[in-house]
Design an enzyme around this catalytic site. Sequence first.
Site, PDB file in Angstrom:
ATOM      1  N   HIS A 181      47.905 -59.271  -5.674  1.00 55.61           N
ATOM      2  CA  HIS A 181      48.567 -59.144  -6.982  1.00 55.61           C
ATOM      3  C   HIS A 181      49.435 -60.349  -7.361  1.00 55.61           C
ATOM      4  O   HIS A 181      49.163 -61.056  -8.336  1.00 55.61           O
ATOM      5  CB  HIS A 181      49.467 -57.900  -6.983  1.00 55.61           C
ATOM      6  CG  HIS A 181      48.801 -56.632  -6.564  1.00 55.61           C
ATOM      7  ND1 HIS A 181      47.945 -55.944  -7.389  1.00 55.61           N
ATOM      8  CD2 HIS A 181      48.879 -55.911  -5.419  1.00 55.61           C
ATOM      9  CE1 HIS A 181      47.530 -54.844  -6.774  1.00 55.61           C
ATOM     10  NE2 HIS A 181      48.076 -54.809  -5.576  1.00 55.61           N
ATOM     11  N   ASP A 182      50.538 -60.517  -6.643  1.00 58.33           N
ATOM     12  CA  ASP A 182      51.606 -61.383  -7.130  1.00 58.33           C
ATOM     13  C   ASP A 182      51.247 -62.876  -7.239  1.00 58.33           C
ATOM     14  O   ASP A 182      51.752 -63.552  -8.146  1.00 58.33           O
ATOM     15  CB  ASP A 182      52.864 -61.199  -6.258  1.00 58.33           C
ATOM     16  CG  ASP A 182      53.447 -59.804  -6.389  1.00 58.33           C
ATOM     17  OD1 ASP A 182      53.146 -59.123  -7.392  1.00 58.33           O
ATOM     18  OD2 ASP A 182      54.211 -59.385  -5.496  1.00 58.33           O
TER      19      ASP A 182
END
Length: 312
Positions: free
Chosen positions: A242-243
Site C-alpha cells: 500500500h504505502d
Amino acid sequence: METQQIIIDTDPGQDDAVAILLALASPELQVLGLTCVAGNVALNLTTLNARKICELAGRADIPVYGGCDRPMGRALITAEHVHGHSGMDGPDLPLPDMPLQPVHAVGFLIDTLRSAPPKTITLCPLGPLTNIATAFARAPDIVTRVRQIVLMGGSHFKAGNVTPAAEFNIHVDPDAAAMVFASGVALTVVPLDVTHKALVTPARNAAFNAIGTAVGRAVAQLTAFADRYDSTKYGAPGAPLHDPCVIAWLLAPHLFSGRQINVEIETSSELTMGMTVADWWGVTDRSANALFLGDVDAEALFNLMTERLARL
Ligand code: BDR
Ligand code: CA
C-alpha cells in the site's frame, strides 16, 4: 532537478517501512521528518519502528517525532493480526540508537509549516489522519500553507479491508479524515483500488532480495511477512504493497491514473464508519476535492522501487 520537501506521517507497518526507505532512496525528495501516529500498532511501537528504518537506511539524521496516541474522540483500533505484535514483524532489526525528538509531532507540523515559504511542503500520510487533522484544528493558519497532501487511504471499487465498507487508515480515525478531506488542501488519494494492483508477487519479492544489500533483504522480509496474511485473505498472487504507492506517485505520477472527484467520509453510521464515499461516476453536484487514483502500471512501479531501494 527540483527537490520536493515532504513530511511522512506514518504508523510503521511493513508497508510504511518500505515507503520510508523508498523516499530516503530518492534524491527528488527531501524528507524533513517522520511524524508517527498510532495505527497499525500503538504509538510507542510506531516511533520505535520508524527509527529502526531510518538507521537501516543509514539516516539517523532524519528527525522522528511521536504524535497522537489515539484517534480524535474514539478508541484506537490496531492491526497486529496483519502486521505482527511489533507492527513490523519480518526482519530482525536492532534497537535504534537515535533518539525520538523531544517535540510532539503536531507541534513539529505546525512550526515547520509556519516557518517554511507557503506551499512548499507536501504531507504524505500513511496511517490514520489524526496528527494532520489535530495540527489543522490547532493551527488553522497552516492549512493554506500546505502544498499538497498525498495519502494512502480509502477504497471504492475494492470495498473495505477492515470492515466491508472501510479501509483501515480512514476507519481508524474517520473524524480526522473528514477534516482533512474538507480542508481545501490539494489532495491525492491512493486507495485500495490502486494498492490491490501493486502486488508483491514471488518474483517481485525475489527481486528485492536479489538487491543483495541489508536494505534489499529487509524489504524482502518485510514484504514476505505481509504476504503471509494478505494473499490468503484476498486470494491474490501476492500481498498489496500500500504505502509505497504514495511515494511512487510523487516520483512518477505518470505510472498512475485517476479522477478528480468528490470524496466524503462517513462519520456517523456504525455499519459504514470511515467509508470513502467517492463520486467516481459524477452522480452528485458536490464539488471535487481530491484526485482519487484508480490504476497503476504495477510492473513499472516495482521496477522503480527495486532500482531506488538498491541505492541505499
Ligand atoms: C493501510 O493500513 C495499514 O495497515 C497499512 O500500513 C496501510 O497504510 C492499508 O489499509
Ligand atoms: Ca500505514
